[in-house]
Write an enzyme that holds these catalytic residues in place. Structure first.
Site, short mmCIF file in Angstrom:
data_model
loop_
_atom_site.label_atom_id
_atom_site.label_comp_id
_atom_site.label_asym_id
_atom_site.label_seq_id
_atom_site.Cartn_x
_atom_site.Cartn_y
_atom_site.Cartn_z
N ALA A 1 0.83 -1.20 0.00
CA ALA A 1 0.00 0.00 0.00
C ALA A 1 0.87 1.26 0.00
CB ALA A 1 -0.94 0.00 1.21
N HIS B 1 -5.46 -17.50 10.40
CA HIS B 1 -5.18 -18.37 9.26
C HIS B 1 -5.19 -19.80 9.75
CE1 HIS B 1 -3.42 -20.13 5.71
NE2 HIS B 1 -3.55 -18.97 5.09
N GLY C 1 -1.62 -14.95 -3.29
CA GLY C 1 -1.70 -14.22 -4.53
C GLY C 1 -2.64 -13.04 -4.46
N GLU D 1 -8.65 -20.47 -4.37
CA GLU D 1 -8.47 -20.54 -2.93
C GLU D 1 -9.82 -20.61 -2.24
OE1 GLU D 1 -4.20 -18.18 -2.65
OE2 GLU D 1 -6.00 -17.20 -1.89
N ARG E 1 -12.21 -11.82 5.89
CA ARG E 1 -11.56 -11.50 4.62
C ARG E 1 -11.53 -12.71 3.71
NH1 ARG E 1 -6.26 -11.76 2.38
NH2 ARG E 1 -5.46 -12.77 4.27
N GLU F 1 -3.98 -2.74 5.29
CA GLU F 1 -4.53 -3.45 6.45
C GLU F 1 -4.82 -2.51 7.61
OE1 GLU F 1 -3.53 -7.51 9.05
OE2 GLU F 1 -2.16 -6.83 7.48
N ARG G 1 -11.81 -19.11 5.62
CA ARG G 1 -10.80 -19.32 6.66
C ARG G 1 -11.40 -19.43 8.06
NH1 ARG G 1 -6.13 -15.12 4.46
NH2 ARG G 1 -5.40 -16.46 2.78
N ASP H 1 0.51 0.11 14.72
CA ASP H 1 0.96 1.47 14.98
C ASP H 1 0.02 2.53 14.39
OD1 ASP H 1 3.12 0.14 16.06
OD2 ASP H 1 4.42 0.49 14.35
N HIS I 1 -3.72 -13.81 11.79
CA HIS I 1 -3.20 -13.57 10.46
C HIS I 1 -3.52 -12.19 9.90
CE1 HIS I 1 -1.75 -14.57 6.49
NE2 HIS I 1 -2.94 -14.43 5.94
N LYS J 1 9.77 1.35 9.93
CA LYS J 1 10.44 1.26 11.22
C LYS J 1 11.58 0.26 11.25
CE LYS J 1 6.91 -1.67 13.40
NZ LYS J 1 5.97 -1.72 14.53
#
Length: 534
Positions: A26, A246, A59, A123, A388, A377, A292, A225, A353, A45
């Protein structure tokens, strides 16, 4: 391109048009989009490649197949999101996904091909093959490509080993008019000084908060953060109770966070008990291809039922050449540990995850504070809902990096006024750093035990009580001593833990990633959980 030289004078602010915190997909995508028109600072950081993006194996989800459709991808996302994904945001991401993949191809990302065309894998939760990938190391390949481009891009200055301390608000400094973000303070670990960055626009792209849990697939940098800093600056956060676990993290005494990609199950991998019994068909008709949250809860159930340390993921029924071609990195890593996945099953456990919630934003990545955007995220865009869908995260990073930078280019804000330098004249060096490490361990352990895959009111109450005590200790420590990266990360993790617990306590149902034994049913009306600072 240059890396800024160390400057021991912390009283001189570093001025840019845009400051980006985070060097994942991102943040780097945003930097590249802005570079033609803006002077950009990218803070990270640790080193440029230490974020979560480079760890993504599976992917990028995009409608590229001949018989696939936007409507199908949208529907799969809404189903996985358990009624909480925003339809407008979901369509926005899905419809812009193919152009994002094409943009990466123009940069030279070496996606896996089959007969000259992009190889598309499938997936869990997807109704079609729509996952473009670079074997089983997509994130690393994309990240490395972007790093190479950004290092050669004029107008972008990189600041490695710079840790976000806090955002700077005009309102807090007493300036009249609409409150806005003026930049930030950051700890330069190379000089051990807090320096000031001023900019009309700031982008938070700091990733998620997986390190709030004892077991996670995330790198050590995932300490929430940006979410914590935005919360302290007065921004709303949404859906923080939805932490994706996950289902398949490698269980091995010498490896703590090696992810076994979703694509192993997508290519026929089967989950087994130690005696070889397959169990997923007993939990969901989609078996190993269920979303998931379903798979993680099923594994958690079987482990608790049978008193197991792990379960097993078996792909050995596929030809060895197939396994090595599709999963070369997993094959090599496991082989180093004495596991030949062409002949043996892989021991796996669930692990924290992905943070589905985050800083509340609109489709341009704008937060509640003027001049502050959040992407990746760190942000809640409405796409993920209560869970997700696999491989929707990397494409979300790119889509909102583009939309937020387009908004910045179109929005003229005045240069920030004078900002006071960081004042640490009344603090001293910490004499007992063991307090930080002890609190860090305690936080991650009780979050795993009390706010994990399965929750109860009592567990959440216990977690809330301990968080209150930790917040008091950490604030006393923060007020009395010079800041360090460990202290800043612990401060942020406790803030994020508090947001997760408060959000979980306010949801009186089980939905998606939030499963409560006290409220096992799903409420008829799906509503997001939005918290606002006082």
């Amino acid at each position: 391109m240059p890396t800024m030289d160390n400057d021991s004078s912390k009283t001189i602010p570093r001025d840019f048009d845009v400051v980006i915190v985070g060097s994942g997909l991102a943040g780097l995508s945003a930097a590249m989009h802005l570079a033609p028109t803006h002077r950009v600072a990218v803070l990270t950081k640790r080193s440029m490649s230490d974020g979560s993006s480079g760890w993504a194996q599976g992917g990028i989800a995009a409608v590229l197949g001949e018989h696939d459709t936007f409507a199908s991808h949208v529907d799969d996302t809404l189903v996985a999101g358990a009624g909480l994904s925003d339809p407008t945001a979901t369509r926005f991401v899905v419809e812009h996904a193919p152009e994002s993949v094409e943009w990466l191809r123009t940069l030279g990302v070496p996606f896996s091909l089959e007969n000259g065309h992009l190889h598309l894998t499938r997936e869990g939760g997807h109704s079609a093959r729509r996952i473009v990938h670079v074997t089983d190391a997509t994130g690393a390949a994309v990240q490395q490509t972007l790093i190479e481009h950004v290092r050669r891009t004029p107008n972008v200055t990189l600041f490695e080993h710079h840790v976000l301390v806090d955002l700077i608000r005009a309102g807090k400094l007493g300036y009249p008019g609409q409150d806005r973000c003026l930049g930030l303070y950051a700890l330069d670990e190379t000089t051990d000084e807090v320096v000031t960055f001023r900019a009309p626009h700031t982008i938070l792209a700091t990733g998620g908060a997986g390190k709030v849990y004892l077991y996670t697939t995330n790198p050590d940098t995932a300490t929430g953060d940006g979410i914590a800093a935005a919360w302290r600056a007065g921004c709303r956060v949404t859906n923080m109770e939805f932490i994706q676990f996950h289902p398949t993290c490698l269980y091995h005494p010498h490896v703590k966070n090696f992810l076994i990609t979703e694509a192993v199950r997508g290519e026929g991998g089967r989950l087994l008990l130690p005696d070889g019994t397959r169990f997923m068909p007993n939990h969901d008709k989609r078996a190993e291809l269920a979303p998931r949250d379903v798979v993680a809860r099923a594994i958690d159930f079987e482990m608790k039922k049978h008193g197991l340390d792990c379960v097993y993921l078996d792909i050995s029924h596929q030809p060895p050449e197939f396994v090595k071609e599709h999963f070369p990195n997993i094959h090599a890593r496991c082989l180093e540990l004495g596991i030949d996945i062409t002949r043996q099953p892989i021991p796996v456990v669930p692990a924290a995850h992905y943070t589905c919630g985050g800083v509340h934003t609109d489709l341009q990545g704008r937060t509640d504070l003027l001049g502050l955007h959040a992407i990746g995220e760190t942000a809640y865009t409405g796409l993920h809902g209560a869970n997700r869908l696999a491989s929707n995260s990397l494409v979300e990073c790119m889509v909102f990096a583009r939309s937020s930078t387009q908004d910045i280019v179109a929005t003229s804000l005045p240069a920030p006024p004078e900002v006071p330098p960081w004042d640490d004249s009344r603090v001293t060096d910490a004499d007992e750093a063991v307090v930080i490490s002890h609190n860090w361990d305690e936080l991650r352990r009780f979050m795993w035990d009390y706010v994990g895959i399965v929750r109860t009111n009592k567990r959440l109450e216990r977690a809330a009580h301990r968080i209150t005590l930790l917040q008091q200790e950490i604030q006393e420590f923060y007020s009395a001593f010079h800041v360090t990266r460990d202290l800043l990360e612990l401060r942020n993790l406790v803030t994020v833990a508090d947001l997760i617990v408060k959000s979980a306590q306010s949801r009186h149902e089980s939905r998606g990633l939030h499963f409560s034994r006290d409220y096992p049913s799903m409420a008829p009306l799906a509503m997001p959980t939005t918290l606002a600072p006082r």
